[in-house]
Design a protein around this motif. Structure first.
Motif, PDB file in Angstrom:
ATOM      1  N   ILE A   1      75.500 -27.156  90.836  1.00 51.65           N
ATOM      2  CA  ILE A   1      75.193 -28.357  90.079  1.00 51.65           C
ATOM      3  C   ILE A   1      76.520 -28.552  90.868  1.00 51.65           C
ATOM      4  CG2 ILE A   1      75.620 -30.258  88.192  1.00 51.65           C
ATOM      5  CD1 ILE A   1      73.096 -28.963  87.405  1.00 51.65           C
ATOM      6  N   THR A   2      77.654 -27.158  89.722  1.00 53.36           N
ATOM      7  CA  THR A   2      79.097 -27.530  90.018  1.00 53.36           C
ATOM      8  C   THR A   2      79.057 -27.430  92.045  1.00 53.36           C
ATOM      9  OG1 THR A   2      79.507 -26.992  88.598  1.00 53.36           O
ATOM     10  CG2 THR A   2      81.335 -26.177  89.710  1.00 53.36           C
TER      11      THR A   2
ATOM     12  N   SER B   1      80.296 -33.737  93.955  1.00 55.88           N
ATOM     13  CA  SER B   1      81.208 -34.260  94.570  1.00 55.88           C
ATOM     14  C   SER B   1      82.709 -34.001  92.999  1.00 55.88           C
ATOM     15  CB  SER B   1      81.402 -35.650  94.651  1.00 55.88           C
ATOM     16  OG  SER B   1      80.083 -37.097  94.013  1.00 55.88           O
ATOM     17  N   TYR B   2      81.983 -34.557  91.864  1.00 56.08           N
ATOM     18  CA  TYR B   2      82.899 -34.570  90.894  1.00 56.08           C
ATOM     19  C   TYR B   2      84.283 -33.368  91.032  1.00 56.08           C
ATOM     20  CZ  TYR B   2      80.589 -38.953  89.442  1.00 56.08           C
ATOM     21  OH  TYR B   2      79.721 -40.026  89.015  1.00 56.08           O
ATOM     22  N   ASP B   3      85.318 -33.689  90.627  1.00 55.03           N
ATOM     23  CA  ASP B   3      85.664 -32.327  90.126  1.00 55.03           C
ATOM     24  C   ASP B   3      85.583 -31.448  88.662  1.00 55.03           C
ATOM     25  OD1 ASP B   3      88.081 -32.867  91.954  1.00 55.03           O
ATOM     26  OD2 ASP B   3      89.215 -34.187  90.578  1.00 55.03           O
ATOM     27  N   THR B   4      84.885 -32.760  87.789  1.00 58.16           N
ATOM     28  CA  THR B   4      84.629 -31.922  86.550  1.00 58.16           C
ATOM     29  C   THR B   4      82.951 -32.650  86.460  1.00 58.16           C
ATOM     30  OG1 THR B   4      87.315 -31.619  85.815  1.00 58.16           O
ATOM     31  CG2 THR B   4      84.640 -31.757  84.038  1.00 58.16           C
ATOM     32  N   PRO B   5      82.066 -32.085  86.926  1.00 61.39           N
ATOM     33  CA  PRO B   5      80.791 -33.049  86.775  1.00 61.39           C
ATOM     34  C   PRO B   5      79.976 -32.842  85.225  1.00 61.39           C
ATOM     35  CG  PRO B   5      80.314 -31.163  88.005  1.00 61.39           C
ATOM     36  CD  PRO B   5      81.888 -31.221  87.731  1.00 61.39           C
ATOM     37  N   GLU B   6      79.456 -33.245  84.445  1.00 61.56           N
ATOM     38  CA  GLU B   6      79.418 -33.589  83.803  1.00 61.56           C
ATOM     39  C   GLU B   6      77.792 -32.104  83.657  1.00 61.56           C
ATOM     40  OE1 GLU B   6      76.234 -35.777  80.777  1.00 61.56           O
ATOM     41  OE2 GLU B   6      76.710 -36.891  82.209  1.00 61.56           O
ATOM     42  N   ILE B   7      77.630 -31.484  83.111  1.00 62.39           N
ATOM     43  CA  ILE B   7      76.909 -30.278  83.053  1.00 62.39           C
ATOM     44  C   ILE B   7      76.795 -30.338  81.730  1.00 62.39           C
ATOM     45  CG2 ILE B   7      75.723 -28.247  83.498  1.00 62.39           C
ATOM     46  CD1 ILE B   7      77.644 -28.054  85.537  1.00 62.39           C
ATOM     47  N   ILE B   8      75.715 -30.864  80.871  1.00 63.91           N
ATOM     48  CA  ILE B   8      74.823 -30.491  79.495  1.00 63.91           C
ATOM     49  C   ILE B   8      73.376 -30.166  79.369  1.00 63.91           C
ATOM     50  CG2 ILE B   8      74.701 -31.883  77.261  1.00 63.91           C
ATOM     51  CD1 ILE B   8      77.187 -33.454  77.985  1.00 63.91           C
ATOM     52  N   ALA B   9      72.753 -28.896  79.103  1.00 65.27           N
ATOM     53  CA  ALA B   9      71.727 -28.367  78.682  1.00 65.27           C
ATOM     54  C   ALA B   9      71.388 -28.760  76.739  1.00 65.27           C
ATOM     55  CB  ALA B   9      72.166 -26.388  78.744  1.00 65.27           C
ATOM     56  N   THR B  10      70.257 -29.251  76.953  1.00 65.94           N
ATOM     57  CA  THR B  10      70.030 -29.848  75.246  1.00 65.94           C
ATOM     58  C   THR B  10      68.661 -29.102  74.954  1.00 65.94           C
ATOM     59  OG1 THR B  10      70.943 -32.018  75.758  1.00 65.94           O
ATOM     60  CG2 THR B  10      68.610 -31.720  73.882  1.00 65.94           C
ATOM     61  N   PRO B  11      68.582 -28.174  73.876  1.00 64.77           N
ATOM     62  CA  PRO B  11      67.576 -27.118  73.858  1.00 64.77           C
ATOM     63  C   PRO B  11      65.992 -28.125  73.575  1.00 64.77           C
ATOM     64  CG  PRO B  11      69.018 -26.494  72.498  1.00 64.77           C
ATOM     65  CD  PRO B  11      69.712 -28.064  73.188  1.00 64.77           C
ATOM     66  N   VAL B  12      65.013 -27.653  73.453  1.00 65.14           N
ATOM     67  CA  VAL B  12      64.168 -27.906  73.924  1.00 65.14           C
ATOM     68  C   VAL B  12      63.530 -27.706  72.549  1.00 65.14           C
ATOM     69  CG1 VAL B  12      61.880 -28.924  74.455  1.00 65.14           C
ATOM     70  CG2 VAL B  12      63.224 -29.145  75.743  1.00 65.14           C
ATOM     71  N   VAL B  13      63.418 -27.927  71.266  1.00 65.64           N
ATOM     72  CA  VAL B  13      62.754 -27.391  69.993  1.00 65.64           C
ATOM     73  C   VAL B  13      60.803 -27.588  69.902  1.00 65.64           C
ATOM     74  CG1 VAL B  13      64.890 -28.157  68.708  1.00 65.64           C
ATOM     75  CG2 VAL B  13      63.222 -29.401  68.738  1.00 65.64           C
ATOM     76  N   ALA B  14      60.605 -28.514  70.661  1.00 68.14           N
ATOM     77  CA  ALA B  14      59.146 -28.712  70.975  1.00 68.14           C
ATOM     78  C   ALA B  14      58.457 -29.360  71.857  1.00 68.14           C
ATOM     79  CB  ALA B  14      58.859 -29.794  69.143  1.00 68.14           C
ATOM     80  N   GLY B  15      57.380 -29.179  72.112  1.00 76.82           N
ATOM     81  CA  GLY B  15      56.774 -29.915  73.192  1.00 76.82           C
ATOM     82  C   GLY B  15      56.017 -29.742  73.580  1.00 76.82           C
ATOM     83  N   SER B  16      55.142 -30.740  74.512  1.00 84.27           N
ATOM     84  CA  SER B  16      53.246 -29.768  74.961  1.00 84.27           C
ATOM     85  C   SER B  16      53.920 -28.472  75.104  1.00 84.27           C
ATOM     86  CB  SER B  16      52.746 -30.799  76.549  1.00 84.27           C
ATOM     87  OG  SER B  16      51.873 -30.520  76.813  1.00 84.27           O
ATOM     88  N   MET B  17      52.538 -27.376  74.650  1.00 83.30           N
ATOM     89  CA  MET B  17      52.316 -26.003  75.329  1.00 83.30           C
ATOM     90  C   MET B  17      52.293 -25.846  76.400  1.00 83.30           C
ATOM     91  SD  MET B  17      53.776 -24.587  72.801  1.00 83.30           S
ATOM     92  CE  MET B  17      53.970 -22.985  73.596  1.00 83.30           C
ATOM     93  N   ASP B  18      51.189 -26.702  76.932  1.00 85.77           N
ATOM     94  CA  ASP B  18      50.822 -26.415  78.686  1.00 85.77           C
ATOM     95  C   ASP B  18      52.156 -27.125  79.388  1.00 85.77           C
ATOM     96  OD1 ASP B  18      47.929 -25.459  77.834  1.00 85.77           O
ATOM     97  OD2 ASP B  18      47.488 -27.780  78.006  1.00 85.77           O
ATOM     98  N   TYR B  19      53.150 -28.298  78.823  1.00 79.77           N
ATOM     99  CA  TYR B  19      54.029 -28.470  79.842  1.00 79.77           C
ATOM    100  C   TYR B  19      54.762 -27.567  80.289  1.00 79.77           C
ATOM    101  CZ  TYR B  19      57.970 -31.589  81.860  1.00 79.77           C
ATOM    102  OH  TYR B  19      58.918 -31.825  82.571  1.00 79.77           O
ATOM    103  N   LEU B  20      55.194 -26.993  78.748  1.00 79.59           N
ATOM    104  CA  LEU B  20      56.094 -26.277  78.541  1.00 79.59           C
ATOM    105  C   LEU B  20      55.185 -24.713  79.468  1.00 79.59           C
ATOM    106  CD1 LEU B  20      57.803 -26.560  75.344  1.00 79.59           C
ATOM    107  CD2 LEU B  20      58.602 -27.219  77.060  1.00 79.59           C
TER     108      LEU B  20
END
Length: 124
Positions: A74-75, A79-98
């Motif tokens: 991403i970096t 094109s941005y000097d300081t791009p937003e890069i934010i990681a949010t933990p997935v605490v739960a979800g469909s086991m098949d999807y994950l």
């Protein structure tokens, strides 16, 4: 240790750049899926001024193991000097999807070197 999953977000000033980042991340198997959202209106401080801009958001679905490489992609592609890069933990979800996310983001196997004996004769 159990696999950890994250959703990573970034924003950019054009749909094309957002699409390029999404495609690159998926092609490199750094994300199983990348979704474009927009246009969105963003208001933020930049260089001592309040700015307002139309942006596009990209939401990447990946594993925690692949985050650092995804952040680098991403970096480097942004094109941005300081791009937003934010990681949010997935605490739960469909086991098949994950499980699908984990499968799609497996690093590719290194190519095996071919033995010289397997190469046919060279003729001119």
């Amino acid at each position: 240790m159990a696999q950890a999953y994250v959703q990573v977000t970034t924003t950019t000033d054009s749909r094309q750049e957002a699409a390029d980042l999404a495609k690159s991340a998926v092609a490199e198997r750094l994300a199983a899926c990348a979704q474009l959202v927009g246009p969105i209106a963003s208001t933020y401080w930049w260089e001592g001024e309040i700015e307002t801009a139309e942006e596009w958001m990209v939401v990447f679905k990946t594993t925690d193991d692949r985050f650092d490489e995804l952040a680098t992609l991403i970096t480097e592609g942004h094109s941005y000097d300081t791009p937003e890069i934010i990681a949010t933990p997935v605490v739960a979800g469909s086991m098949d999807y994950l499980a699908w996310v984990a499968e799609q983001t497996e690093p590719p196997e290194p190519a095996e070197d071919e033995d010289d004996e397997d190469v046919g004769p060279v003729t001119d």
